[in-house]
Design an enzyme around this catalytic site. Structure first.
Site, PDB file in Angstrom:
ATOM      1  N   SER A  72       4.190   3.943  -3.297  1.00  0.00           N
ATOM      2  CA  SER A  72       2.813   4.175  -2.853  1.00  0.00           C
ATOM      3  C   SER A  72       2.686   4.776  -1.450  1.00  0.00           C
ATOM      4  O   SER A  72       1.584   4.825  -0.906  1.00  0.00           O
ATOM      5  CB  SER A  72       2.021   2.872  -2.923  1.00  0.00           C
ATOM      6  OG  SER A  72       2.569   1.959  -2.019  1.00  0.00           O
ATOM      7  N   GLY A 129       4.464   2.190  -9.045  1.00  0.00           N
ATOM      8  CA  GLY A 129       5.203   3.304  -8.466  1.00  0.00           C
ATOM      9  C   GLY A 129       5.312   3.176  -6.967  1.00  0.00           C
ATOM     10  O   GLY A 129       5.000   2.140  -6.390  1.00  0.00           O
ATOM     11  N   TYR A 170       5.167  12.225  -1.920  1.00  0.00           N
ATOM     12  CA  TYR A 170       4.329  11.218  -2.578  1.00  0.00           C
ATOM     13  C   TYR A 170       3.039  11.851  -3.132  1.00  0.00           C
ATOM     14  O   TYR A 170       2.684  11.655  -4.301  1.00  0.00           O
ATOM     15  CB  TYR A 170       4.020  10.114  -1.560  1.00  0.00           C
ATOM     16  CG  TYR A 170       2.865   9.229  -1.902  1.00  0.00           C
ATOM     17  CD1 TYR A 170       2.911   8.381  -3.013  1.00  0.00           C
ATOM     18  CD2 TYR A 170       1.708   9.220  -1.121  1.00  0.00           C
ATOM     19  CE1 TYR A 170       1.830   7.557  -3.326  1.00  0.00           C
ATOM     20  CE2 TYR A 170       0.638   8.407  -1.422  1.00  0.00           C
ATOM     21  CZ  TYR A 170       0.704   7.583  -2.523  1.00  0.00           C
ATOM     22  OH  TYR A 170      -0.362   6.774  -2.840  1.00  0.00           O
ATOM     23  N   ASP A 219      10.651  -1.911 -15.526  1.00  0.00           N
ATOM     24  CA  ASP A 219      10.987  -0.735 -14.719  1.00  0.00           C
ATOM     25  C   ASP A 219      10.341   0.461 -15.414  1.00  0.00           C
ATOM     26  O   ASP A 219      10.649   0.768 -16.572  1.00  0.00           O
ATOM     27  CB  ASP A 219      12.516  -0.590 -14.688  1.00  0.00           C
ATOM     28  CG  ASP A 219      12.956   0.635 -13.902  1.00  0.00           C
ATOM     29  OD1 ASP A 219      12.098   1.473 -13.556  1.00  0.00           O
ATOM     30  OD2 ASP A 219      14.169   0.750 -13.645  1.00  0.00           O
ATOM     31  N   ARG A 275      -9.983   7.414  10.635  1.00  0.00           N
ATOM     32  CA  ARG A 275      -9.780   8.170   9.396  1.00  0.00           C
ATOM     33  C   ARG A 275     -10.297   7.379   8.196  1.00  0.00           C
ATOM     34  O   ARG A 275     -10.925   7.913   7.291  1.00  0.00           O
ATOM     35  CB  ARG A 275      -8.283   8.487   9.247  1.00  0.00           C
ATOM     36  CG  ARG A 275      -7.954   9.251   8.002  1.00  0.00           C
ATOM     37  CD  ARG A 275      -6.492   9.699   7.988  1.00  0.00           C
ATOM     38  NE  ARG A 275      -6.138   9.978   6.610  1.00  0.00           N
ATOM     39  CZ  ARG A 275      -5.613   9.104   5.781  1.00  0.00           C
ATOM     40  NH1 ARG A 275      -5.313   7.881   6.187  1.00  0.00           N
ATOM     41  NH2 ARG A 275      -5.373   9.432   4.539  1.00  0.00           N
ATOM     42  N   LYS A 316       1.579  12.483  -7.071  1.00  0.00           N
ATOM     43  CA  LYS A 316       0.249  12.110  -7.565  1.00  0.00           C
ATOM     44  C   LYS A 316      -0.423  13.321  -8.243  1.00  0.00           C
ATOM     45  O   LYS A 316      -1.108  13.180  -9.260  1.00  0.00           O
ATOM     46  CB  LYS A 316      -0.607  11.559  -6.432  1.00  0.00           C
ATOM     47  CG  LYS A 316      -0.112  10.226  -5.899  1.00  0.00           C
ATOM     48  CD  LYS A 316      -0.152   9.154  -6.981  1.00  0.00           C
ATOM     49  CE  LYS A 316       0.259   7.790  -6.491  1.00  0.00           C
ATOM     50  NZ  LYS A 316       0.215   6.754  -7.542  1.00  0.00           N
TER      51      LYS A 316
HETATM   52  C1  15L Z   1      -2.241   5.959   0.075  1.00  0.00           C
HETATM   53  O1  15L Z   1      -2.157   6.679  -0.915  1.00  0.00           O
HETATM   54  C2  15L Z   1      -1.325   4.819   0.276  1.00  0.00           C
HETATM   55  O2  15L Z   1      -0.923   4.236  -0.945  1.00  0.00           O
HETATM   56  C3  15L Z   1      -1.913   3.752   1.189  1.00  0.00           C
HETATM   57  O3  15L Z   1      -0.855   2.916   1.587  1.00  0.00           O
HETATM   58  C4  15L Z   1      -2.614   4.343   2.392  1.00  0.00           C
HETATM   59  O4  15L Z   1      -1.673   4.881   3.245  1.00  0.00           O
HETATM   60  C5  15L Z   1      -3.642   5.377   1.947  1.00  0.00           C
HETATM   61  O5  15L Z   1      -3.083   6.320   1.078  1.00  0.00           O
HETATM   62  C6  15L Z   1      -4.294   6.105   3.127  1.00  0.00           C
HETATM   63  O6  15L Z   1      -4.324   7.341   3.118  1.00  0.00           O
HETATM   64  O7  15L Z   1      -4.820   5.440   3.995  1.00  0.00           O
END
Ligand code: 15L
Length: 280
Positions: free
Chosen positions: A80, A78, A141, A56, A179, A145
Site C-alpha cells: 500500500s 497488497g 505503487y 497469499d 495535502r 494501481k
Molecule cells: C496511499 O495510497 C497509501 O496507501 C496511504 O498510506 C497514504 O500514503 C495515501 O496514499 C496518501 O496519499 O496520503
C-alpha cells in the site's frame, strides 16, 4: 410484504491493514457477516459473523478458496505504499490478476478495487481532474494501481464483472496535514462508496475518488455523486488545526497531487502535463 433480498456475502482482502481494520466493523454492521483475508492475522480476532482465511494473493489455489461462495470482493490487499518492484509486482500486479481470475471462475459478481490517488499523483495541484483523466502514476505503487483499474475494465467488458475503482485519498479519523485537507476521506464516507460498489444496480465499471466533502479538493467527483455518494465529513472542519502546524516545504511534492510520493527518486525539472482527458 415482499421478501427482503439476501444480504451480499462479502470478502474483504487486506483485512489486517490500516484501511481494512477501519472498514471491517462498518462492513460487518452493514452486512451481518464478513469473510476476512490477509497474509497475516488481523490484530482484532474475528468477531461473531466474521471468518478469517489466511491467503497469499499471488497463489491461485489459495485465492480460489477465499472467493468461494462470495458475491462481492472489497479488494484492499497488497502493497500500500511505494516499494521495490518485486513485492509490488507480486502482491499488486500478479495478486490482483489472480484475484480477478478467481472471481471470474468462482462466479463473483462485483469487485470494489482500492485504487489510489497515486495512480494520478503527477497531476499538478492547480488542476482539477475527474474520473476520465489518463493515469499519471507517481510511483511503482501508483502504476500498479493504474494496472488494477485497467484489469478491472478488461474483466468488466469481457466477462461482465461489475467493478468500482475507488482512487482513495487518505483514510483517517481526520486530515493529518495540508495535502490531506484536499484528499482526506473519513471511514464512514469510504463505506458509502464501498456500498455503491457492492449494491448499486446500475454499476458496470466506474472510477471514483475516495474523498470526503473537502473544500480544497482537486478532484471533480461528480461520477460518485451521480451514483448517490453524499459524503458527510468535511476536511475544512479541521483546517485551522492542520494549518497551525508548520510544514517543511517540499519543492517537488508540493506542486503535485501525489505529494512526497512524487518526490521519491525525482531527478529532473518537471514532467510534462499532457492536457488529455477532462482536466479543468
Ligand atoms: C496511499 O495510497 C497509501 O496507501 C496511504 O498510506 C497514504 O500514503 C495515501 O496514499 C496518501 O496519499 O496520503
Amino acid at each position: 410484504m415482499p421478501p427482503t433480498p439476501p444480504r451480499p456475502r462479502v470478502l474483504l482482502t487486506g483485512a489486517a491493514g490500516d484501511v481494512g481494520s477501519r472498514l471491517r466493523p462498518l462492513l460487518l454492521a452493514e452486512y451481518g457477516a464478513l469473510r476476512l483475508s490477509d497474509l497475516r492475522e488481523p490484530a482484532v480476532p474475528p468477531k461473531p459473523g466474521e471468518t478469517f482465511v489466511r491467503a497469499d494473493l499471488a497463489d491461485p489455489a489459495q485465492v480460489a478458496a477465499i472467493v468461494e461462495e462470495v458475491d462481492a470482493i472489497v479488494h484492499l490487499g497488497g502493497y500500500s505504499v511505494e516499494g521495490p518492484w518485486e513485492p509490488i509486482l507480486s502482491a499488486n500486479i500478479v495478486g490482483t490478476q489472480v484475484l480477478y481470475e478467481a472471481a471470474r471462475r468462482g462466479g463473483v459478481k462485483r469487485i470494489v478495487f482500492a485504487s489510489s490517488n497515486h495512480a494520478v499523483g503527477f497531476y499538478r495541484r492547480d488542476r482539477t481532474i475527474d474520473h476520465a483523466v489518463p493515469p499519471r502514476p507517481d510511483t511503482r505503487y501508483g502504476l500498479s494501481k493504474a494496472f488494477g483499474e485497467a484489469l478491472g475494465a478488461l474483466y468488466a467488458d469481457k466477462h461482465g464483472l461489475r467493478v468500482l475503482n475507488i482512487r482513495i485519498g487518505n483514510v483517517a479519523d481526520a486530515p493529518i496535514d495540508r495535502r490531506r485537507l484536499a484528499i482526506w476521506i473519513a471511514p464512514a464516507d469510504l463505506l458509502q462508496l464501498v456500498r455503491i460498489g457492492i449494491e448499486h444496480p446500475d454499476l458496470r465499471y466506474e472510477i471514483v475518488y475516495g474523498a470526503s466533502d473537502n473544500a480544497r479538493a482537486w478532484w471533480d467527483n461528480r461520477r460518485a455523486r451521480e451514483f448517490g455518494y453524499r459524503p458527510t465529513a468535511r476536511a475544512e472542519d479541521h483546517a485551522a488545526r492542520v494549518l497551525s502546524v508548520a510544514e517543511t516545504p517540499d519543492p517537488v511534492g508540493d506542486r503535485f497531487q501525489g505529494g512526497g510520493f512524487c518526490t521519491q527518486a525525482f531527478d529532473h525539472d518537471e514532467p510534462a502535463q499532457s492536457g488529455r482527458g477532462n482536466v479543468a
